[in-house]
Design a protein around this motif. Structure first.
Motif, PDB file in Angstrom:
ATOM      1  N   THR A  48      33.214  16.651  84.404  1.00 54.58           N
ATOM      2  CA  THR A  48      32.929  18.032  84.800  1.00 54.58           C
ATOM      3  C   THR A  48      34.221  18.836  84.946  1.00 54.58           C
ATOM      4  N   HIS A  49      35.267  18.205  85.438  1.00 52.54           N
ATOM      5  CA  HIS A  49      36.551  18.909  85.544  1.00 52.54           C
ATOM      6  C   HIS A  49      37.085  19.285  84.158  1.00 52.54           C
ATOM      7  N   GLN A  50      36.959  18.385  83.193  1.00 50.69           N
ATOM      8  CA  GLN A  50      37.418  18.685  81.827  1.00 50.69           C
ATOM      9  C   GLN A  50      36.626  19.840  81.216  1.00 50.69           C
ATOM     10  N   LEU A  51      35.311  19.859  81.435  1.00 48.46           N
ATOM     11  CA  LEU A  51      34.499  20.957  80.910  1.00 48.46           C
ATOM     12  C   LEU A  51      34.905  22.289  81.544  1.00 48.46           C
ATOM     13  N   GLU A  52      35.247  22.260  82.821  1.00 49.67           N
ATOM     14  CA  GLU A  52      35.685  23.485  83.496  1.00 49.67           C
ATOM     15  C   GLU A  52      37.030  23.960  82.976  1.00 49.67           C
ATOM     16  N   THR A  53      37.958  23.048  82.764  1.00 50.50           N
ATOM     17  CA  THR A  53      39.293  23.455  82.311  1.00 50.50           C
ATOM     18  C   THR A  53      39.307  23.863  80.844  1.00 50.50           C
ATOM     19  N   GLN A  54      38.331  23.400  80.057  1.00 49.67           N
ATOM     20  CA  GLN A  54      38.271  23.788  78.651  1.00 49.67           C
ATOM     21  C   GLN A  54      37.479  25.069  78.446  1.00 49.67           C
ATOM     22  N   LYS A  55      37.152  25.743  79.538  1.00 51.94           N
ATOM     23  CA  LYS A  55      36.559  27.079  79.548  1.00 51.94           C
ATOM     24  C   LYS A  55      35.227  27.177  78.811  1.00 51.94           C
ATOM     25  N   TYR A  56      34.356  26.194  79.017  1.00 44.90           N
ATOM     26  CA  TYR A  56      32.990  26.305  78.525  1.00 44.90           C
ATOM     27  C   TYR A  56      32.239  27.286  79.419  1.00 44.90           C
ATOM     28  N   THR A  57      31.201  27.909  78.890  1.00 45.42           N
ATOM     29  CA  THR A  57      30.319  28.757  79.673  1.00 45.42           C
ATOM     30  C   THR A  57      28.891  28.255  79.513  1.00 45.42           C
ATOM     31  N   ILE A  58      28.054  28.550  80.498  1.00 50.67           N
ATOM     32  CA  ILE A  58      26.662  28.113  80.473  1.00 50.67           C
ATOM     33  C   ILE A  58      25.830  29.171  79.772  1.00 50.67           C
ATOM     34  N   THR A  59      25.092  28.762  78.743  1.00 54.81           N
ATOM     35  CA  THR A  59      24.159  29.659  78.076  1.00 54.81           C
ATOM     36  C   THR A  59      22.769  29.504  78.681  1.00 54.81           C
ATOM     37  N   SER A  60      22.313  28.263  78.811  1.00 53.04           N
ATOM     38  CA  SER A  60      21.017  27.984  79.432  1.00 53.04           C
ATOM     39  C   SER A  60      21.001  26.529  79.882  1.00 53.04           C
ATOM     40  N   ALA A  61      19.975  26.193  80.668  1.00 49.19           N
ATOM     41  CA  ALA A  61      19.844  24.814  81.143  1.00 49.19           C
ATOM     42  C   ALA A  61      18.369  24.469  81.273  1.00 49.19           C
ATOM     43  N   THR A  62      18.037  23.231  80.939  1.00 52.42           N
ATOM     44  CA  THR A  62      16.697  22.688  81.173  1.00 52.42           C
ATOM     45  C   THR A  62      16.833  21.599  82.222  1.00 52.42           C
ATOM     46  N   LEU A  63      15.770  20.883  82.471  1.00 50.79           N
ATOM     47  CA  LEU A  63      15.822  19.817  83.474  1.00 50.79           C
ATOM     48  C   LEU A  63      16.650  18.621  83.021  1.00 50.79           C
ATOM     49  N   THR A  64      16.820  18.445  81.689  1.00 46.90           N
ATOM     50  CA  THR A  64      17.515  17.256  81.187  1.00 46.90           C
ATOM     51  C   THR A  64      18.700  17.568  80.275  1.00 46.90           C
ATOM     52  N   SER A  65      19.040  18.827  80.100  1.00 44.72           N
ATOM     53  CA  SER A  65      20.184  19.163  79.252  1.00 44.72           C
ATOM     54  C   SER A  65      20.716  20.536  79.637  1.00 44.72           C
ATOM     55  N   ALA A  66      21.914  20.821  79.138  1.00 41.66           N
ATOM     56  CA  ALA A  66      22.533  22.131  79.356  1.00 41.66           C
ATOM     57  C   ALA A  66      23.106  22.620  78.041  1.00 41.66           C
ATOM     58  N   ARG A  67      22.873  23.872  77.757  1.00 39.17           N
ATOM     59  CA  ARG A  67      23.432  24.492  76.549  1.00 39.17           C
ATOM     60  C   ARG A  67      24.680  25.251  76.974  1.00 39.17           C
ATOM     61  N   LEU A  68      25.800  24.879  76.385  1.00 38.48           N
ATOM     62  CA  LEU A  68      27.086  25.470  76.718  1.00 38.48           C
ATOM     63  C   LEU A  68      27.660  26.181  75.499  1.00 38.48           C
ATOM     64  N   LYS A  69      28.602  27.063  75.744  1.00 38.98           N
ATOM     65  CA  LYS A  69      29.303  27.736  74.659  1.00 38.98           C
ATOM     66  C   LYS A  69      30.794  27.472  74.849  1.00 38.98           C
ATOM     67  N   HIS A 129      31.002  23.914  87.747  1.00 37.54           N
ATOM     68  CA  HIS A 129      31.180  25.345  87.968  1.00 37.54           C
ATOM     69  C   HIS A 129      31.635  25.990  86.665  1.00 37.54           C
ATOM     70  N   LEU A 130      30.732  26.706  86.018  1.00 40.09           N
ATOM     71  CA  LEU A 130      31.058  27.426  84.797  1.00 40.09           C
ATOM     72  C   LEU A 130      30.489  28.828  84.872  1.00 40.09           C
ATOM     73  N   LYS A 131      31.117  29.761  84.179  1.00 40.32           N
ATOM     74  CA  LYS A 131      30.575  31.110  84.101  1.00 40.32           C
ATOM     75  C   LYS A 131      29.317  31.082  83.243  1.00 40.32           C
ATOM     76  N   LYS A 132      28.399  31.981  83.559  1.00 42.81           N
ATOM     77  CA  LYS A 132      27.175  32.087  82.774  1.00 42.81           C
ATOM     78  C   LYS A 132      27.321  33.195  81.761  1.00 42.81           C
ATOM     79  N   THR A 133      26.852  32.925  80.554  1.00 41.91           N
ATOM     80  CA  THR A 133      26.863  33.954  79.506  1.00 41.91           C
ATOM     81  C   THR A 133      25.442  34.421  79.247  1.00 41.91           C
ATOM     82  N   VAL A 134      25.320  35.640  78.786  1.00 34.78           N
ATOM     83  CA  VAL A 134      24.018  36.182  78.449  1.00 34.78           C
ATOM     84  C   VAL A 134      23.704  35.773  77.025  1.00 34.78           C
ATOM     85  N   GLN A 135      22.505  35.281  76.833  1.00 34.93           N
ATOM     86  CA  GLN A 135      22.069  34.788  75.530  1.00 34.93           C
ATOM     87  C   GLN A 135      21.604  35.967  74.674  1.00 34.93           C
ATOM     88  N   ASN A 136      22.179  36.093  73.494  1.00 41.45           N
ATOM     89  CA  ASN A 136      21.775  37.136  72.549  1.00 41.45           C
ATOM     90  C   ASN A 136      20.924  36.539  71.467  1.00 41.45           C
TER      91      ASN A 136
END
Length: 137
Positions: A48-69, A129-136
Motif C-alpha cells: 500500500t505504501h508503494q501504491l501511494e508513493t507511485q501516485k495512483y488514484t482511485i477510479t472505483s472500487a467493488t467489494l473484491t477489487s479496486a480500479r486505479l489509474k 490513502h489515494l486521491k479519488k478521480t472522477v470517472q469519465n
C-alpha cells in the motif's frame, strides 16, 4: 622418487572438511528460509505504501477489487487472481504483489480504501490513502 598423488591422511582430512561444510549447510538453509519469509501484514503495508508513493488514484472500487489509474493515465485493477494479489491492466501487463492470497476485501470509505487480504496464515488489513478521480465514461 617423487609422488604427485595425495596421501591417505590428506584425502581423509579433505573428506572430513567437506562433510563439515555439508552438515553446516543442512542447519543454515532452514534458518535462511525463516528469515526471508516476511510477515504478510508487513508485506501488505509495504504494497500500500508503494501504491501511494507511485501516485495512483482511485477510479472505483467493488467489494473484491479496486480500479486505479496510474500517473501515466493507464487503468489498473488491484485484484486477486490465481491465488495472487496483483495489479493488472489491459495495456500494462500485470505486477504480482503477493503470493498465496485467497481473497481481497475492499472497504471503500470517502477518503481511503481499507484492504483486507485472506491467506493461509490469516487475515491482514491495511489502509490505502489515494486521491479519488472522477470517472469519465
Amino acid at each position: 622418487m617423487k609422488n604427485d598423488g595425495f596421501t591417505l591422511v590428506e584425502a581423509l582430512i579433505s573428506l572430513f572438511i567437506a562433510s563439515l561444510v555439508l552438515i553446516s549447510l543442512q542447519f543454515v538453509v532452514p534458518l535462511l528460509k525463516q528469515i526471508s519469509d516476511a510477515p504478510k501484514g508487513t508485506v501488505l503495508q509495504t504494497i500500500t505504501h508503494q501504491l501511494e508513493t507511485q501516485k495512483y488514484t482511485i477510479t472505483s472500487a467493488t467489494l473484491t477489487s479496486a480500479r486505479l489509474k496510474s500517473y501515466e493515465g493507464k487503468d489498473m485493477y488491484l485484484e486477486v487472481k490465481n491465488d495472487k494479489l496483483q495489479l493488472s491492466g489491459s495495456s500494462a501487463g500485470q505486477i504480482i504483489l503477493m503470493q498465496n492470497v485467497t481473497d481481497l476485501a475492499v472497504d471503500n470509505s470517502n477518503n481511503y480504501l481499507n484492504l483486507t487480504i485472506t491467506t493461509n496464515k490469516g487475515k491482514f488489513s491495511s489502509i490505502l490513502h489515494l486521491k479519488k478521480t472522477v470517472q469519465n465514461e
